[in-house]
Write a protein that holds these residues in place. Structure first.
Motif, PDB file in Angstrom:
ATOM      1  N   UNK A   1     -70.699  22.459  -9.524  1.00  0.00           N
ATOM      2  CA  UNK A   1     -69.362  22.386  -8.929  1.00  0.00           C
ATOM      3  C   UNK A   1     -68.330  21.967  -9.966  1.00  0.00           C
ATOM      4  N   UNK A   2     -68.667  20.951 -10.763  1.00  0.00           N
ATOM      5  CA  UNK A   2     -67.764  20.499 -11.819  1.00  0.00           C
ATOM      6  C   UNK A   2     -68.392  20.796 -13.182  1.00  0.00           C
ATOM      7  N   UNK A   3     -67.593  21.337 -14.077  1.00  0.00           N
ATOM      8  CA  UNK A   3     -68.065  21.659 -15.423  1.00  0.00           C
ATOM      9  C   UNK A   3     -67.067  21.113 -16.438  1.00  0.00           C
ATOM     10  N   UNK A   4     -67.476  21.117 -17.708  1.00  0.00           N
ATOM     11  CA  UNK A   4     -66.589  20.759 -18.809  1.00  0.00           C
ATOM     12  C   UNK A   4     -66.199  22.026 -19.555  1.00  0.00           C
ATOM     13  N   UNK A   5     -64.905  22.211 -19.774  1.00  0.00           N
ATOM     14  CA  UNK A   5     -64.418  23.378 -20.508  1.00  0.00           C
ATOM     15  C   UNK A   5     -63.590  22.930 -21.703  1.00  0.00           C
ATOM     16  N   UNK A   6     -63.799  23.604 -22.835  1.00  0.00           N
ATOM     17  CA  UNK A   6     -63.021  23.312 -24.045  1.00  0.00           C
ATOM     18  C   UNK A   6     -61.723  24.131 -24.046  1.00  0.00           C
ATOM     19  N   UNK A   7     -60.636  23.479 -24.376  1.00  0.00           N
ATOM     20  CA  UNK A   7     -59.324  24.136 -24.476  1.00  0.00           C
ATOM     21  C   UNK A   7     -58.650  23.654 -25.756  1.00  0.00           C
ATOM     22  N   UNK A   8     -57.937  24.546 -26.400  1.00  0.00           N
ATOM     23  CA  UNK A   8     -57.157  24.183 -27.583  1.00  0.00           C
ATOM     24  C   UNK A   8     -55.683  24.379 -27.274  1.00  0.00           C
ATOM     25  N   UNK A   9     -54.869  23.413 -27.647  1.00  0.00           N
ATOM     26  CA  UNK A   9     -53.444  23.497 -27.341  1.00  0.00           C
ATOM     27  C   UNK A   9     -52.676  22.643 -28.346  1.00  0.00           C
ATOM     28  N   UNK A  10     -51.381  22.859 -28.413  1.00  0.00           N
ATOM     29  CA  UNK A  10     -50.497  22.017 -29.222  1.00  0.00           C
ATOM     30  C   UNK A  10     -49.667  21.172 -28.274  1.00  0.00           C
ATOM     31  N   UNK A  11     -49.772  19.857 -28.399  1.00  0.00           N
ATOM     32  CA  UNK A  11     -49.063  18.956 -27.491  1.00  0.00           C
ATOM     33  C   UNK A  11     -47.808  18.424 -28.175  1.00  0.00           C
ATOM     34  N   UNK A  12     -46.843  18.110 -27.332  1.00  0.00           N
ATOM     35  CA  UNK A  12     -45.559  17.592 -27.796  1.00  0.00           C
ATOM     36  C   UNK A  12     -45.430  16.144 -27.318  1.00  0.00           C
ATOM     37  N   UNK A  13     -45.439  15.210 -28.259  1.00  0.00           N
ATOM     38  CA  UNK A  13     -45.318  13.793 -27.925  1.00  0.00           C
ATOM     39  C   UNK A  13     -43.877  13.359 -28.162  1.00  0.00           C
ATOM     40  N   UNK A  14     -43.229  12.859 -27.107  1.00  0.00           N
ATOM     41  CA  UNK A  14     -41.836  12.433 -27.193  1.00  0.00           C
ATOM     42  C   UNK A  14     -41.728  11.133 -27.999  1.00  0.00           C
ATOM     43  N   UNK A  15     -40.580  10.913 -28.662  1.00  0.00           N
ATOM     44  CA  UNK A  15     -40.390   9.676 -29.452  1.00  0.00           C
ATOM     45  C   UNK A  15     -40.628   8.401 -28.636  1.00  0.00           C
TER      46      UNK A  15
END
Length: 211
Positions: A1-15
């Motif tokens: 029912x629950x699995x782990x999936x790998x994702x790649x992304x670029x995150x934007x961290x605010x000041x």
């Protein structure tokens, strides 16, 4: 029912978040973007499980935010075909039964996939299983056990209209998370849904089988 999936992304961290630990800041951004969102061909993302790799952040001129390329894993709700699950009846219609698991409602059991001898009662607005001379009503909120037959992913994100002379493109749900409410209300077709059956011994209302 629950699995782990790998994702790649670029995150934007605010000041404003620079004061946070880098790991916590990244996780907060990812959870805001992905938690409780459908990602096509992945499933319903629940939350970030862990971060496998994060690059050094870079700051764009005139922006002030830190951009970090991240490889991470998310906990995803995506049952496999043939898996048996338990939920509650959310609603009934002549087309079939809709089931909820509390956090996910797009589970449909067509009338043809109910127990043999089942029929819809228009007066009670529920399905009834006629079994051995008895009428077993499938009432709302009753716990029900079912088997997954098929899964469906549908791209329900709105098409971004191109500017004059530019090429049209389509954004993912994760990338348009800020507009998720608009997306949800713009179509009746769910981005991810399950078609299931109870047409087997042991499946159906738990009260039928004493469990």
């Amino acid at each position: 029912m629950f699995i782990l999936s790998e994702i790649e992304d670029t995150v934007k961290v605010e000041p404003n978040d620079f004061r946070k630990d880098n790991h916590i800041a990244i996780t907060d951004v990812l959870n805001e973007k992905y938690a409780n969102k459908i990602v096509q061909e992945v499933g319903l993302c629940i939350c970030v499980y862990d971060i496998l790799h994060a690059s050094d952040g870079f700051i764009l001129y005139g922006d002030g935010c830190s951009y970090i390329k991240v490889l991470f894993r998310v906990v995803v709700f995506r049952p496999f075909v043939g898996e048996i699950l338990t939920g509650k009846i959310k609603s009934c219609s002549p087309r079939g039964v809709r089931v909820t698991m509390g956090f996910f409602d797009d589970i449909h059991i067509p009338g043809a996939a109910l127990q043999a001898g089942s029929e819809f009662d228009p007066a009670e607005q529920v399905w009834v299983w006629n079994y051995d001379g008895e009428k077993l009503f499938m009432d709302i909120d009753e716990p029900i056990r079912f088997r997954v037959l098929r899964e469906f992913f549908t791209d329900t994100t709105p098409t971004v209209l191109p500017a004059s002379g530019s090429q049209q493109r389509r954004q993912s749900i994760a990338d348009t998370s800020a507009n998720s409410d608009l997306v949800a209300n713009s179509t009746k077709i769910p981005p991810y849904s399950l078609t299931c059956t109870i047409q087997e011994d042991g499946l159906g209302l738990l009260s039928w089988w004493g469990s």
